[in-house]
Scaffold this motif. Sequence first.
Motif, short mmCIF file in Angstrom:
data_model
loop_
_atom_site.label_atom_id
_atom_site.label_comp_id
_atom_site.label_asym_id
_atom_site.label_seq_id
_atom_site.Cartn_x
_atom_site.Cartn_y
_atom_site.Cartn_z
N LEU A 76 88.32 -31.79 73.57
CA LEU A 76 89.00 -30.67 74.22
C LEU A 76 90.18 -31.12 75.06
CD1 LEU A 76 85.92 -28.59 75.34
CD2 LEU A 76 87.38 -28.25 73.33
N ARG A 77 90.09 -32.34 75.55
CA ARG A 77 91.15 -32.81 76.43
C ARG A 77 92.18 -33.65 75.70
NH1 ARG A 77 89.55 -31.64 81.49
NH2 ARG A 77 87.36 -31.14 81.66
N LEU A 78 92.06 -33.66 74.38
CA LEU A 78 92.99 -34.46 73.59
C LEU A 78 93.95 -33.54 72.86
CD1 LEU A 78 90.41 -36.97 72.08
CD2 LEU A 78 91.79 -37.22 74.16
N SER A 79 95.23 -33.85 72.94
CA SER A 79 96.21 -32.99 72.26
C SER A 79 96.43 -33.45 70.83
CB SER A 79 97.53 -32.98 73.03
OG SER A 79 98.05 -34.28 73.12
N ALA A 80 96.25 -34.74 70.59
CA ALA A 80 96.44 -35.26 69.23
C ALA A 80 95.67 -36.55 69.06
CB ALA A 80 97.92 -35.50 68.95
N VAL A 81 95.26 -36.83 67.83
CA VAL A 81 94.50 -38.05 67.53
C VAL A 81 95.03 -38.63 66.23
CG1 VAL A 81 92.22 -39.01 67.04
CG2 VAL A 81 92.44 -37.11 68.66
N SER A 82 95.17 -39.95 66.20
CA SER A 82 95.57 -40.58 64.94
C SER A 82 94.83 -41.90 64.77
CB SER A 82 97.08 -40.84 64.92
OG SER A 82 97.41 -41.64 63.79
N PRO A 83 94.30 -42.13 63.55
CA PRO A 83 93.77 -43.47 63.27
C PRO A 83 94.95 -44.41 63.01
CG PRO A 83 93.61 -42.12 61.31
CD PRO A 83 94.21 -41.24 62.39
N VAL A 84 94.73 -45.69 63.23
CA VAL A 84 95.78 -46.66 62.94
C VAL A 84 95.19 -47.80 62.12
CG1 VAL A 84 97.58 -48.16 63.87
CG2 VAL A 84 96.88 -46.13 65.15
N ILE A 85 95.81 -48.03 60.96
CA ILE A 85 95.41 -49.16 60.12
C ILE A 85 96.56 -50.15 60.11
CG2 ILE A 85 94.82 -49.87 57.76
CD1 ILE A 85 93.89 -46.92 57.33
N PHE A 86 96.25 -51.40 60.37
CA PHE A 86 97.31 -52.41 60.35
C PHE A 86 97.19 -53.24 59.10
CE2 PHE A 86 96.50 -52.24 65.06
CZ PHE A 86 97.67 -51.59 65.39
N THR A 87 98.32 -53.49 58.50
CA THR A 87 98.31 -54.51 57.45
C THR A 87 99.68 -55.16 57.40
OG1 THR A 87 97.93 -54.97 55.12
CG2 THR A 87 98.77 -52.81 55.63
N ARG A 88 99.67 -56.49 57.32
CA ARG A 88 100.93 -57.21 57.36
C ARG A 88 101.37 -57.50 55.93
NH1 ARG A 88 104.40 -59.81 60.31
NH2 ARG A 88 103.58 -59.18 62.32
N THR A 89 102.63 -57.23 55.65
CA THR A 89 103.09 -57.50 54.29
C THR A 89 104.61 -57.64 54.27
OG1 THR A 89 102.96 -56.80 52.00
CG2 THR A 89 103.38 -55.09 53.61
N ARG A 90 105.11 -57.90 53.04
CA ARG A 90 106.54 -58.04 52.87
C ARG A 90 107.10 -56.72 52.36
NH1 ARG A 90 109.15 -62.66 52.64
NH2 ARG A 90 107.24 -63.80 52.37
N ALA A 91 108.18 -56.29 53.00
CA ALA A 91 108.85 -55.08 52.53
C ALA A 91 110.09 -55.51 51.76
CB ALA A 91 109.24 -54.20 53.72
N VAL A 92 110.19 -55.01 50.53
CA VAL A 92 111.34 -55.37 49.71
C VAL A 92 112.16 -54.12 49.46
CG1 VAL A 92 112.10 -56.41 47.54
CG2 VAL A 92 109.92 -57.11 48.58
#
Lengths: 251, 405
Positions: free
Chosen positions: B96-112
């Motif tokens: 009730l006291r939260l305006s927004a919630v998001s999960p966070v997944i981390f993954t390290r990689t190369r962006a091409v």
Amino acid sequence: MEGAPLIELRGITRDYVLGGDRVPALRGVDLVVRRGEMVAIMGASGSGKSTLMNVLGCLDRPTSGTYLLDGVPVEGRSDDALADLRNQRLGFIFQGFNLLARTSAVENVELPLLYDRRGRFPDPRARARAALERVGLAGRLQHHPDALSGGQQQRVAIARALVTEPSVLLADEPTGNLDSRTSLEIMALFQGLNDQGITLLIVTHEDEVAACCRRKVVMLDGRIVSDQPVEERIGAEEQRERLGPAAGGAR
Amino acid sequence: MRWIPLTRFALRSIRRNPGRSALTILGMVIGVGSVVVMVAIGQGAQARIQAQVDALGTHLVVVTPGASTRGGVSGGAGSLNRLTLEDAERLEREGLRLSAVSPVIFTRTRAVGGGGNWRTMIHGVNSRYLEIRDWQVASGRPFDRDDERARRKVALLGHTVAEALFPEQDPVGQQVTLRGVPMKVLGVLQRKGQTADGTDQDDVVLVPHTTVQARLSGWSFIAQILASAWSKEDVPEAMAEVRTLMRHSHRLASWEEDDFTVRDQGALGEAARGTTEVMTTLLAAIASISLLVGGIGIMNIMLVSVTERTREIGIRRAVGARGSDVLAQFLVESCVLSALGGVAGLVLGVVATVLVGRLTGWATAISPSVLLLSFGFSAAVGIFFGWYPARRAAALDPIEALRHS
Ligand SMILES: Nc1ncnc2c1ncn2[C@@H]1O[C@H](COP(=O)(O)OP(=O)(O)O)[C@@H](O)[C@H]1O
Ligand SMILES: [Mg+2]
């Protein structure tokens, strides 16, 4: 007024201690000075005149003996009480003038008033000015000591000693640094003050100066060896006039 | 003795010797000046860290897996992968006291993409994430719920990544390949700067967490759940609520310990804040030593002055000054001197602070309390170090003083 003892010394001694040796500078001085007197204190160098003046001026304490100033004992008083006595009842005049350097005449004269704790002087500046007028320096109020002649400096010092209306003026060789003409001017000033009822003690080497006083005390080795009235008192003013007009135009 | 003439005597003697007075207070000026500069630099650093912490998001509440240890670091391997999508959904639904919630997944990689490649961190998040982090897109558009549900291959580039891959082009609409999967660039994020610990927050690619799980990482887990409380005041209760909901979600019995950690934004910046606080204190302490040195300088010159003015002291005593009058005169003099030094030091300090800020680009912050404090301190130093010379002056024997040539 005349006749009331202002200063009473009984058996005053003062020993200096120099490297373990006792140097007796005063060896038992008895002296009574009454209101309105003008006393010359003479004696060879080292006979204890300055030591006596310092005791009288509450700058120094005797080793033994009693000192009554205005009937009140001075011994056993605190340093602060002695400072207040110097401020309220005593006026000291030195051979070397002892003015504050780089300070105007009127501010020098004002100085004792600023240390007054009884609130007697609501307008110190005006009082200082009046005192300077009294010693003939009305036109030198803003002069600094180094812009004044020796005689003028001594007048400033006299004004400073007078300004609190003390019971007695103590002068230790006031003319010692002055030529004879200027000395006579200062003595004439002292005589004028004495005529107004002011009590003066003047240490001097000069017979001429002593002759201007009413009483002459001679010291030797810390004792008073002679104490006599001055028979033929000289009027310093007439004496000075006899010297003729000043060559250097001193006023 | 009246204070007015006393102060006048002191001022006169200061004015009479301007060169010497200036030398006397020089140490004080430098002392106060350096305290002001040092504290300004220290507080500037603190303010910067606060700004960085604030930049993490709005009223942030962070859930990480594993019980918190003493150091606030999450626990060991046994507690891995204990945050689930259900946890996040439950918080979103019931918080009730939260305006927004998001999960966070981390993954390290190369962006091409754009003819280059760049190693970076992929954050798998939902469409509320930007709102929680108080982050906007600089160009293009953020991904929405549809993108998230449909597991679309879309990405938002952090400023650093966009610069690295597309230095001369507009990245929006271009393609980046992550682990062999081509993604469409929806937008570029606004610049966020470094975190308190020096991590570049703009070296990031945001992708819907659904996409990350479905297409990028066979083995990904939720590293964090980020939530935003309605207001700063709500944060403590929001944290309590999160904890309750998480315990429910994890079906923890009352005797079991939390297998997750709930922290707020403040806690995240604490370590860095602590460090700069230590640094500020240290800088101020070092600068204070120069204040002391300044005080000793005043004492030295006042001692010389007392010797030089012995005759003056004798004259004053002869006309009736008490020892205490002389003491007060010299004390006032050294206080006025060090107060002057204090004021000059403040001016110097402020000017130097501005200059340091300009030349080095460091953040600085001048607070009035520091100015007041260092001024007060300098006056106190004046009393403290003026005492000894004044005492000597007051203790002089009047006759000896008069005889002094
Ligand atoms: N501060 C002092 N310490 C030691 N001896 C002193 C001191 N002042 C004066 N004397 C000695 O005391 C004696 C009297 O000195 P002083 O009163 O100055 O004589 P006068 O003023 O008559 O020349 C002298 O022998 C002098 O050397
Ligand atoms: Mg003598």
